[in-house]
Design an enzyme around this catalytic site. Structure first.
Site, PDB file in Angstrom:
ATOM      1  N   LYS A 121      17.919 -73.301  28.493  1.00  0.00           N
ATOM      2  CA  LYS A 121      17.074 -74.399  28.989  1.00  0.00           C
ATOM      3  C   LYS A 121      17.388 -75.705  28.271  1.00  0.00           C
ATOM      4  CE  LYS A 121      13.280 -71.461  30.519  1.00  0.00           C
ATOM      5  NZ  LYS A 121      12.015 -70.835  30.113  1.00  0.00           N
ATOM      6  N   LYS A 135      12.667 -68.618  39.103  1.00  0.00           N
ATOM      7  CA  LYS A 135      11.794 -69.645  39.703  1.00  0.00           C
ATOM      8  C   LYS A 135      12.342 -71.043  39.474  1.00  0.00           C
ATOM      9  CE  LYS A 135       7.764 -68.523  37.637  1.00  0.00           C
ATOM     10  NZ  LYS A 135       7.808 -67.210  37.046  1.00  0.00           N
ATOM     11  N   LYS A 150      20.959 -64.302  37.819  1.00  0.00           N
ATOM     12  CA  LYS A 150      19.594 -63.784  37.958  1.00  0.00           C
ATOM     13  C   LYS A 150      18.732 -64.662  38.874  1.00  0.00           C
ATOM     14  CE  LYS A 150      16.376 -64.695  35.183  1.00  0.00           C
ATOM     15  NZ  LYS A 150      15.224 -64.923  34.304  1.00  0.00           N
TER      16      LYS A 150
END
Ligand code: TYM
Length: 332
Positions: free
Chosen positions: A115, A198, A195
């Site tokens: 991230k 969201k 993967k």
């Protein structure tokens, strides 16, 4: 008393990765543990990633995440279901945990690395994320945590934080263990790009509340085994994400049929996808119908969440009291 805790971020639509990887286990463990299973929409975690956080939509997404969980069968009357920011003790315990956690450990978390690599300026809260997650679990002395495989490293750190606290202040917390759905450890994204996630956006996800025609549009163009260039080329369903999805949605007869058909080039990819779509439709139609019922009754959803926060606080407060005393805060 054994206790279950898990959390889910309101950063986007809940998808079949969340559903098969985690939410179905919430329901199963909820049947077994009742009010001693706690499920939480983690809005404090959601605000740590500026790339996935939109203040205009956070409240709505939090509400919808509750609806989705109720729609898949989590009964707020049977389990403890609440929103993280409604129980301020999570933040209090989290702060104490940040003082026990070396920055180096936090920097080694792969989710943090992924991230933060996408951000120009990294908020300190994103680094502290795992300390908050440890607080979520240990605030209730939970020992069982249903999650997908991507959370393994965070649960490992939670165990370490529990050990550190116990060592510094005396035996207080259990060392929780993760429980997985073995058939859905890491569900791949429908765009074939790693993967399903969201925060990766809607090209990656199949939402559990997504309209079926929109799901079909994504499946129709989804990549399959690259070795199947022509209809007459045999393929390997184990190397195909449609093959993976069949294991989640289709009955054994259908799986046998499409797997054999793929290996012998007896069935084309579009027909195989249509068979998958039958399973998807059978699975998601009743969930989506229940979600509509809950959305039509927002007061029920709000009351359930408010009641959940009261129940969670009643469990958290005596544990927090014990923690304050052990850490040595002045008691008046
Ligand atoms: P989150 O919101 O990303 O995901 C919720 C749950 O879904 C699982 N999951 C998957 N499982 C299989 N395949 C996938 N493609 C997939 N994508 C997501 C996740 O593993 C998770 O179980 N950090 C957590 C939220 C959290 C939490 C906690 C979890 C905060 N505090 C305390 C457990 C205990 C997260 O970001 O989940």
């Amino acid at each position: 008393m054994p206790r279950v805790f898990s959390g889910i971020q309101p950063t986007g639509e809940p998808h079949i990765g969340n559903y098969f990887g985690a939410m179905r286990n919430y329901v199963n463990l909820g049947e077994e543990y009742g009010k001693n299973s706690l499920y939480c929409v983690v809005d404090l975690h959601a605000i740590t990633n500026p790339a996935a956080f939109d203040p205009q939509r956070l409240a709505q997404r939090t509400f919808e995440m509750a609806v989705a969980n109720f729609a898949v069968g989590l009964d707020p009357q049977k389990v403890t279901f609440f929103v993280q920011s409604h129980v301020p003790e999570h933040q209090e315990l989290s702060w104490i945990f940040t003082t026990l956690t070396p920055v180096g450990e936090l920097e080694r978390m792969t989710q943090y690395k992924d991230k933060s690599a996408q951000l120009e300026s990294v908020p300190a809260g994103l680094l502290m994320y795992p300390a908050l997650m440890a607080a979520d679990i240990l605030l209730y002395k939970a020992d069982t945590v249903p999650v997908g495989e991507d959370q393994t490293q965070h649960i490992e750190l939670t165990r370490e934080i529990a050990r550190k606290f116990n060592h510094a202040f005396g035996e207080t917390f259990p060392e929780p263990r993760a429980v997985y759905n073995r058939d859905a450890l890491r569900i791949p994204g429908v765009d074939g790009n790693g993967k399903m996630g969201k925060s990766k956006g809607e090209t990656s996800t199949i939402g559990i509340l997504e309209p079926l025609d929109s799901i079909w549009q994504k499946l129709r163009v989804a990549p399959t085994d690259p070795a199947r260039v022509r209809r007459t080329d045999p393929g390997d369903p184990e190397k195909c994400l449609i093959g993976d999805y069949h294991k989640l949605f289709s009955d054994l007869d259908t799986i046998e049929l499409v797997y054999a058909g793929c290996r012998t080039a007896g069935i084309g990819c579009i027909d195989c996808k249509k068979k998958l779509m039958e399973g998807v439709t059978a699975h998601l139609t009743p969930i989506q119908a229940r979600a509509e019922d809950f959305k039509a009754d927002p007061d029920f959803v709000r009351d359930a969440i408010a009641q959940g926060a009261r129940e969670a606080r009643a469990l958290a407060q005596p544990i927090m009291e014990e923690v304050r005393e052990k850490v040595g805060f002045l008691k008046l």
